[in-house]
Design a protein around this motif. Structure first.
Motif, short mmCIF file in Angstrom:
data_model
loop_
_atom_site.label_atom_id
_atom_site.label_comp_id
_atom_site.label_asym_id
_atom_site.label_seq_id
_atom_site.Cartn_x
_atom_site.Cartn_y
_atom_site.Cartn_z
N ARG A 1 53.15 39.67 26.54
CA ARG A 1 53.86 38.42 26.81
C ARG A 1 53.68 37.93 28.25
O ARG A 1 53.94 36.77 28.54
CB ARG A 1 55.32 38.57 26.49
CG ARG A 1 55.52 38.84 24.99
CD ARG A 1 56.94 39.06 24.62
NE ARG A 1 57.69 37.81 24.78
CZ ARG A 1 59.00 37.76 24.85
NH1 ARG A 1 59.71 38.87 24.78
NH2 ARG A 1 59.62 36.61 24.97
N SER B 1 51.59 39.17 32.35
CA SER B 1 50.71 40.15 33.01
C SER B 1 51.09 40.41 34.47
O SER B 1 50.30 40.94 35.23
CB SER B 1 49.25 39.68 32.95
OG SER B 1 49.05 38.56 33.78
N THR C 1 47.26 43.46 29.99
CA THR C 1 47.69 42.65 28.85
C THR C 1 47.69 43.42 27.54
O THR C 1 48.37 43.02 26.60
CB THR C 1 46.81 41.39 28.70
OG1 THR C 1 45.45 41.77 28.67
CG2 THR C 1 47.05 40.43 29.83
N LYS D 1 49.07 46.21 27.19
CA LYS D 1 50.37 46.88 27.15
C LYS D 1 51.53 45.88 27.20
O LYS D 1 52.55 46.07 26.56
CB LYS D 1 50.46 47.85 28.32
CG LYS D 1 51.67 48.75 28.27
CD LYS D 1 51.60 49.80 29.36
CE LYS D 1 52.77 50.74 29.28
NZ LYS D 1 52.73 51.74 30.33
N TYR D 2 51.34 44.82 27.97
CA TYR D 2 52.36 43.78 28.12
C TYR D 2 51.74 42.47 27.62
O TYR D 2 51.12 41.74 28.38
CB TYR D 2 52.77 43.62 29.58
CG TYR D 2 53.38 44.86 30.16
CD1 TYR D 2 54.75 45.08 30.07
CD2 TYR D 2 52.60 45.82 30.79
CE1 TYR D 2 55.32 46.22 30.61
CE2 TYR D 2 53.16 46.96 31.33
CZ TYR D 2 54.52 47.15 31.23
OH TYR D 2 55.08 48.28 31.76
N TYR E 1 50.11 43.68 35.44
CA TYR E 1 50.24 44.55 34.28
C TYR E 1 49.06 44.32 33.33
O TYR E 1 48.58 43.20 33.20
CB TYR E 1 51.53 44.27 33.52
CG TYR E 1 52.78 44.40 34.33
CD1 TYR E 1 52.95 45.41 35.27
CD2 TYR E 1 53.83 43.50 34.15
CE1 TYR E 1 54.11 45.52 36.00
CE2 TYR E 1 54.99 43.61 34.88
CZ TYR E 1 55.14 44.62 35.80
OH TYR E 1 56.29 44.73 36.51
#
Length: 93
Positions: free
Chosen positions: A49, A51, A44, A46-47, A42
């Motif tokens: 906490r 990846s 970082t 966007k997410y 994912y």
């Protein structure tokens, strides 16, 4: 199984999950490798906490075991630090 202290690739994360699950159940590492499925990376931005995540191929109690293993491993290793070529978003089939 990867022999690194801090996994930095999707395959190393997957190896860690497989080893953890095989160690606490009667199923083999090959079985858990299939049940864990794909490791997804994912962005970082966007997410923030973590990846990475998994796309499990399991149901019922096995699915719950995979989810719990992901929680445990992600608590210690929330980020994959390797670079992906050409915008590939999926790792370790």
């Amino acid at each position: 199984m990867a022999t690194v202290l801090a996994p930095s690739t999707g395959e190393e994360i997957r190896d860690l999950l497989v080893h953890l699950l095989a160690g606490v159940t009667h199923a083999s590492e090959a079985t858990w490798r299939k049940r864990i499925g794909t490791i997804e990376r994912y962005p970082t931005w966007k997410y923030v906490r973590f990846s990475w995540g998994v796309a499990p191929n399991a149901q019922g109690a096995d699915l719950e075991a995979v989810k719990k293993a992901v929680e445990i491993v992600r608590a210690e290793h929330p980020y994959i630090t390797d670079r992906l070529p050409n915008g590939i978003d999926r790792l370790a089939r």
